[in-house]
Design a protein around this motif. Structure first.
Motif: not given
Length: 64
Positions: A16-19, A24-33, A51-60
């Motif tokens: 998951i981390a590798t993908k 992120n690399d593809l996104a910086t190249q302007g690729k669509l999701q 991506r949501k899981a990687a961001a972790g819980p956000q502080p309120v």
């Protein structure tokens, strides 16, 4: 007799981390999701969930 059901592939945390790094690399190249997900071999929703899981819980923050 019941037909054998296809097993869903579970990705390891390393995969998951590798993908996500590739995404992120593809996104910086302007690729669509959708293009990124297809390149990685996963659905757009899986990519979003990772991506949501990687961001972790956000502080309120409370307005005070």
């Amino acid at each position: 007799m019941q037909a054998a059901m296809a097993k869903k592939k579970r990705h390891s945390r390393v995969e998951i981390a590798t993908k996500l790094a590739q995404a992120n690399d593809l996104a910086t190249q302007g690729k669509l999701q959708s293009e990124i997900a297809r390149t990685l071999g996963v659905s757009v929703m899986i990519l979003h969930r990772w991506r949501k899981a990687a961001a972790g819980p956000q502080p309120v923050h409370e307005a005070g």
